[in-house]
Scaffold this active site. Sequence first.
Site, PDB file in Angstrom:
ATOM      1  N   GLY A  10       0.820  -1.214   0.000  1.00  0.00           N
ATOM      2  CA  GLY A  10       0.000   0.000   0.000  1.00  0.00           C
ATOM      3  C   GLY A  10       0.852   1.262   0.000  1.00  0.00           C
ATOM      4  N   TYR A  11       0.151   2.369   0.116  1.00  0.00           N
ATOM      5  CA  TYR A  11       0.763   3.707  -0.004  1.00  0.00           C
ATOM      6  C   TYR A  11       1.821   3.939   1.095  1.00  0.00           C
ATOM      7  CZ  TYR A  11       0.646   8.909   0.242  1.00  0.00           C
ATOM      8  OH  TYR A  11       0.945  10.236   0.300  1.00  0.00           O
ATOM      9  N   PHE A  81       0.338  -2.028   9.064  1.00  0.00           N
ATOM     10  CA  PHE A  81      -0.394  -1.023   8.281  1.00  0.00           C
ATOM     11  C   PHE A  81      -1.718  -1.575   7.743  1.00  0.00           C
ATOM     12  CE2 PHE A  81       4.084   0.219   7.479  1.00  0.00           C
ATOM     13  CZ  PHE A  81       4.024   1.571   7.766  1.00  0.00           C
ATOM     14  N   LYS A  85      -9.423   1.747   4.608  1.00  0.00           N
ATOM     15  CA  LYS A  85      -9.289   3.113   5.133  1.00  0.00           C
ATOM     16  C   LYS A  85     -10.262   4.128   4.538  1.00  0.00           C
ATOM     17  CE  LYS A  85      -6.009   4.621   1.673  1.00  0.00           C
ATOM     18  NZ  LYS A  85      -4.880   5.418   1.294  1.00  0.00           N
ATOM     19  N   SER A 125      -4.648   6.889  13.631  1.00  0.00           N
ATOM     20  CA  SER A 125      -5.093   8.009  12.802  1.00  0.00           C
ATOM     21  C   SER A 125      -5.587   9.145  13.677  1.00  0.00           C
ATOM     22  CB  SER A 125      -6.229   7.467  11.928  1.00  0.00           C
ATOM     23  OG  SER A 125      -7.050   8.491  11.455  1.00  0.00           O
ATOM     24  N   TYR A 150     -14.870   3.462  10.331  1.00  0.00           N
ATOM     25  CA  TYR A 150     -13.420   3.385  10.126  1.00  0.00           C
ATOM     26  C   TYR A 150     -12.681   3.933  11.349  1.00  0.00           C
ATOM     27  CZ  TYR A 150      -8.759   4.870   8.869  1.00  0.00           C
ATOM     28  OH  TYR A 150      -7.404   5.090   8.906  1.00  0.00           O
ATOM     29  N   LYS A 154     -10.059   2.308  14.493  1.00  0.00           N
ATOM     30  CA  LYS A 154      -8.755   2.781  14.974  1.00  0.00           C
ATOM     31  C   LYS A 154      -8.807   2.982  16.497  1.00  0.00           C
ATOM     32  CE  LYS A 154      -6.595   2.643  11.115  1.00  0.00           C
ATOM     33  NZ  LYS A 154      -5.607   1.573  10.871  1.00  0.00           N
ATOM     34  N   TYR A 177      -1.411   9.189  12.553  1.00  0.00           N
ATOM     35  CA  TYR A 177      -1.062  10.029  11.406  1.00  0.00           C
ATOM     36  C   TYR A 177      -2.147  11.085  11.218  1.00  0.00           C
ATOM     37  CZ  TYR A 177       0.711   5.328  10.010  1.00  0.00           C
ATOM     38  OH  TYR A 177       1.242   4.066   9.958  1.00  0.00           O
ATOM     39  N   LEU A 200      -8.126  14.765  -0.647  1.00  0.00           N
ATOM     40  CA  LEU A 200      -7.907  16.021  -1.359  1.00  0.00           C
ATOM     41  C   LEU A 200      -6.751  15.976  -2.356  1.00  0.00           C
ATOM     42  CD1 LEU A 200      -8.636  19.041  -1.680  1.00  0.00           C
ATOM     43  CD2 LEU A 200      -6.944  19.514   0.101  1.00  0.00           C
ATOM     44  N   PRO A 296     -20.674  16.356   4.580  1.00  0.00           N
ATOM     45  CA  PRO A 296     -21.123  15.892   5.901  1.00  0.00           C
ATOM     46  C   PRO A 296     -20.017  15.130   6.627  1.00  0.00           C
ATOM     47  CG  PRO A 296     -22.710  15.291   4.184  1.00  0.00           C
ATOM     48  CD  PRO A 296     -21.502  15.850   3.485  1.00  0.00           C
ATOM     49  N   ASP A 298     -17.301  16.321   7.999  1.00  0.00           N
ATOM     50  CA  ASP A 298     -15.980  16.954   8.068  1.00  0.00           C
ATOM     51  C   ASP A 298     -15.808  17.729   9.371  1.00  0.00           C
ATOM     52  OD1 ASP A 298     -14.264  16.398   5.969  1.00  0.00           O
ATOM     53  OD2 ASP A 298     -15.150  17.890   4.631  1.00  0.00           O
TER      54      ASP A 298
END
Length: 342
Positions: A10-11, A81, A85, A125, A150, A154, A177, A200, A296, A298
């Site tokens: 993954g990333y 990891f 997500k 997170s 999600y 965590k 993170y 984003l 919604p 945020d």
Amino acid sequence: MKVLVTGGCGYIGSHTIVDLINNGFDVVSVDSNIRSTTQLLDGVEKITGKKIRNYKVDLCNLEDTHAVFHENRDIVGVIHFAALKTVPESVADPLFYFHNNLASLVNILKCVKEFNIPNLVFSSSCSVYGNATELPVVETSPLLEAQSPYARTKQMGEQMIRDYSKVNDTQSILLRYFNPVGAHPSGLIGELPIGRPDNLVPFITQTAIGKLPKLTVFGHDYDTRDGSCIRDYIHVMDIANAHTKALQYLLAKKNKDNCEVFNLGTGNGVTVLEAIKAFEKISGVKLNYELGPRRPGDVIAIYANNTKAKEELGWVASTGIEDMMRTAWQWEVALRDRVLSN
Ligand code: NAD
Ligand code: WQD
């Protein structure tokens, strides 16, 4: 010294493998590829000259997970990891998230216990803070109501590791993170969202390259300096290096407790409009965007107090928003050029 990295395809996992190798660790990866391919590991090999073995195993399968640990009894630690997500997906299908993210963690802990693995680092997170009321958030800030299933995985994952660590010898670190962005400066690895991105920065780069027609800024009437939301964007290579530092800290037995938590952010809040401006500046591309309604769920603003990671791990977030955008853009351009040359 060998490290087992789960979610290595993954990333963040792939970028962390590069940093681990650069710091002298050997790495094996376990990844079911439910959200990836082995493409990023090919990039890791190009960058480091090392071929990383990936066990294509679903960590929710205890027998298969056990077999990986059995074959790698000599590891000095696990960096975990592997997880799903995507916030809206977790809202639509909470059980999928509870099962994947928590059953896998139970299996990791069972194997860590059975094989006496001394060290564990967990991907947490900033979403564990919920709608934080005091800014910047410190590690001791209250964990308010999770805003998605999600985020709940965590919060629960952290709690499971904390409870486990009370009665076992494993030393654990929980890394919270903030908003990881950017890519390795080589352009050989980066974020590879499957389908339409939610986050984003990949949305910005995919719009700029023409994969997406337009970016909508979610909300422009918040009580912030320009009306858009504030986040703590942090370069993925800085996040990666924090894992190496966390492992070195545990190996040197510098930890004060069996389970410690660290914020990983720059400490700087950046608005959505500032992020767009930084992107336009480094790329020379005029981004097609519009100001739209709020999204919604945020939170208005969140950023980290990162003093603890600086002081105890000796970690620094060395990259600013422009270099985050520059490397994200280099990666998007490299992806396009690779497609064109095939
Ligand atoms: P990613 O989707 O790129 O990588 C996660 C990897 O885990 C994928 O390759 C996926 O195939 C694998 N995986 C998922 N479930 C698995 C399972 N049951 N068994 C084996 N492999 C499995 O995500 P990422 O951005 O690299 O995130 C890594 C970790 O960091 C995750 O735990 C994520 O929740 C956490 N995190 C990410 C962000 C972010 O914005 N990227 C922010 C905070 C925390
Ligand atoms: C950033 C800002 C949006 C897309 C998520 C998870 C969090 C953590 C990090 C894993 C917000 C705005 C976005 C767009 C926009 N992940 N935006 N237009 O929501 O801060 O955090 O990723 O742990 O748990 O919730 O990140 O990148 O989605 O949004 O205006 O098309 O960009 O409103 O202010 P977020 P994001």
